[in-house]
Scaffold this motif. Structure first.
Motif, PDB file in Angstrom:
ATOM      1  N   VAL A 177       2.740  -5.080   0.888  1.00 59.97           N
ATOM      2  CA  VAL A 177       2.859  -4.107   1.797  1.00 59.97           C
ATOM      3  C   VAL A 177       1.642  -3.434   2.623  1.00 59.97           C
ATOM      4  N   SER A 178       0.393  -3.670   1.640  1.00 60.55           N
ATOM      5  CA  SER A 178      -0.944  -3.273   2.204  1.00 60.55           C
ATOM      6  C   SER A 178      -1.771  -4.424   3.007  1.00 60.55           C
ATOM      7  N   GLY A 238      -6.848   4.841   5.301  1.00 55.28           N
ATOM      8  CA  GLY A 238      -6.694   4.371   6.404  1.00 55.28           C
ATOM      9  C   GLY A 238      -5.484   3.385   6.716  1.00 55.28           C
ATOM     10  N   HIS A 239      -4.996   2.948   5.735  1.00 58.25           N
ATOM     11  CA  HIS A 239      -3.857   2.317   5.906  1.00 58.25           C
ATOM     12  C   HIS A 239      -2.642   3.030   6.262  1.00 58.25           C
ATOM     13  N   VAL A 240      -2.587   4.443   5.420  1.00 62.17           N
ATOM     14  CA  VAL A 240      -1.601   5.065   5.770  1.00 62.17           C
ATOM     15  C   VAL A 240      -1.425   5.823   7.369  1.00 62.17           C
ATOM     16  N   VAL A 241      -2.830   6.095   7.562  1.00 61.08           N
ATOM     17  CA  VAL A 241      -2.908   6.472   9.132  1.00 61.08           C
ATOM     18  C   VAL A 241      -2.407   5.481  10.136  1.00 61.08           C
ATOM     19  N   THR A 242      -2.788   4.185   9.718  1.00 61.85           N
ATOM     20  CA  THR A 242      -2.467   3.014  10.906  1.00 61.85           C
ATOM     21  C   THR A 242      -0.709   2.936  10.827  1.00 61.85           C
ATOM     22  N   TYR A 243      -0.410   2.897   9.782  1.00 61.26           N
ATOM     23  CA  TYR A 243       1.069   2.585   9.638  1.00 61.26           C
ATOM     24  C   TYR A 243       1.873   3.800  10.227  1.00 61.26           C
ATOM     25  N   ALA A 269       7.138   4.613   4.516  1.00 60.19           N
ATOM     26  CA  ALA A 269       7.610   4.963   3.175  1.00 60.19           C
ATOM     27  C   ALA A 269       6.838   4.548   1.870  1.00 60.19           C
ATOM     28  N   THR A 270       6.426   3.063   1.921  1.00 60.28           N
ATOM     29  CA  THR A 270       5.895   2.386   0.784  1.00 60.28           C
ATOM     30  C   THR A 270       4.226   2.171   0.965  1.00 60.28           C
ATOM     31  N   ARG A 325      -0.954   1.829  -1.738  1.00 70.21           N
ATOM     32  CA  ARG A 325      -2.351   2.093  -1.822  1.00 70.21           C
ATOM     33  C   ARG A 325      -2.927   2.940  -3.294  1.00 70.21           C
ATOM     34  N   MET A 326      -1.873   3.623  -3.723  1.00 72.62           N
ATOM     35  CA  MET A 326      -2.099   4.271  -5.148  1.00 72.62           C
ATOM     36  C   MET A 326      -1.978   3.228  -6.048  1.00 72.62           C
ATOM     37  N   TYR A 327      -1.226   2.399  -6.206  1.00 75.39           N
ATOM     38  CA  TYR A 327      -0.721   1.340  -7.066  1.00 75.39           C
ATOM     39  C   TYR A 327      -1.918   0.423  -7.123  1.00 75.39           C
ATOM     40  N   LEU A 328      -2.606   0.040  -6.061  1.00 74.22           N
ATOM     41  CA  LEU A 328      -3.820  -0.849  -5.957  1.00 74.22           C
ATOM     42  C   LEU A 328      -4.938  -0.153  -6.584  1.00 74.22           C
TER      43      LEU A 328
END
Length: 216
Positions: free
Chosen positions: A58-59, A132-137, A170-171, A176-179
């Motif tokens: 997902v990331s 940054g991942h969450v922002v871009t997605y 949603a994921t 990002r937290m799991y990693l």
């Protein structure tokens, strides 16, 4: 969309941006949180390996070089097809990553680095808040997949694209937290910034379409 219907949207966006700033200030004063550490450890140990493998993928969209090449290609494709307004709107949503970069430089929150945290993928070297991942997605990829869905003639394909957009958004925070790359507040900040930026671009688009229809 008339002005009265846009007012609640404007207040909601302003509220989200304000929460983003307030959360940034809180994070700067509390870069390490025992509660967030406990949550991160519990999350990593409770997710089955097969789901964790999916979360790693997902990331993928948010790591360089694809984090730059793919959005550029999407914007260029819309521009090349003559849909330059859409291309500019997608470029506008992508600028949320610039705000994220500036915030990282100002807040300088360290990434999770406790020995008990598992980091299966090499951790980025930049600051942690916001994600940054969450922002871009939440800003760019939600806008891009929605724009493609709006132009597809088949209802089932539109539904699939919108479902993919929703699933990614949603994921990605969980991923990002799991990693072990981000704290919970980094993820929340990413959703606040990305979601408000996406909403702002759509609000401006609706306002522009309304102005054009009035002139016509």
């Amino acid at each position: 969309m008339d002005c009265r219907r846009r007012v609640p949207g404007v207040f909601a966006l302003a509220g989200a941006l304000l929460l983003y700033v307030l959360l940034a200030l809180w994070v700067r004063r509390h870069p390490q949180s025992s509660c967030e550490l406990a949550l991160l450890r519990r999350l990593q140990t409770s997710i089955p390996p097969k789901i964790g493998h999916v979360l790693r993928w997902v990331s993928w969209l948010g790591f360089p070089p694809q984090s730059v090449l793919l959005p550029s290609a999407v914007i260029a494709a819309f521009w090349w097809r003559g849909q330059r307004t859409v291309a500019l709107q997608l470029l506008s949503t992508w600028t949320a990553s610039t705000v994220s970069f500036v915030t990282k430089r100002l807040i300088r929150r360290p990434r999770p680095n406790h020995p008990s945290i598992i980091v299966p993928v090499t951790q980025p070297r930049d600051a942690s808040y916001p994600s940054g991942h969450v922002v871009t997605y939440t800003a760019f990829w939600l806008a891009a997949l929605t724009a493609v869905a709006e132009r597809v003639p088949w209802a089932w394909v539109r539904g699939l694209l919108l479902a993919c957009a929703g699933l990614l958004v949603a994921t990605v925070g969980l991923s990002r937290m799991y990693l072990g790359h981000h704290w919970l507040t980094d993820v929340l900040g990413g959703y606040l910034l990305g979601g408000s930026w996406y909403g702002l671009v759509r609000l401006l688009r609706c306002a522009g379409e309304r102005a054009e229809s009035c002139e016509a």
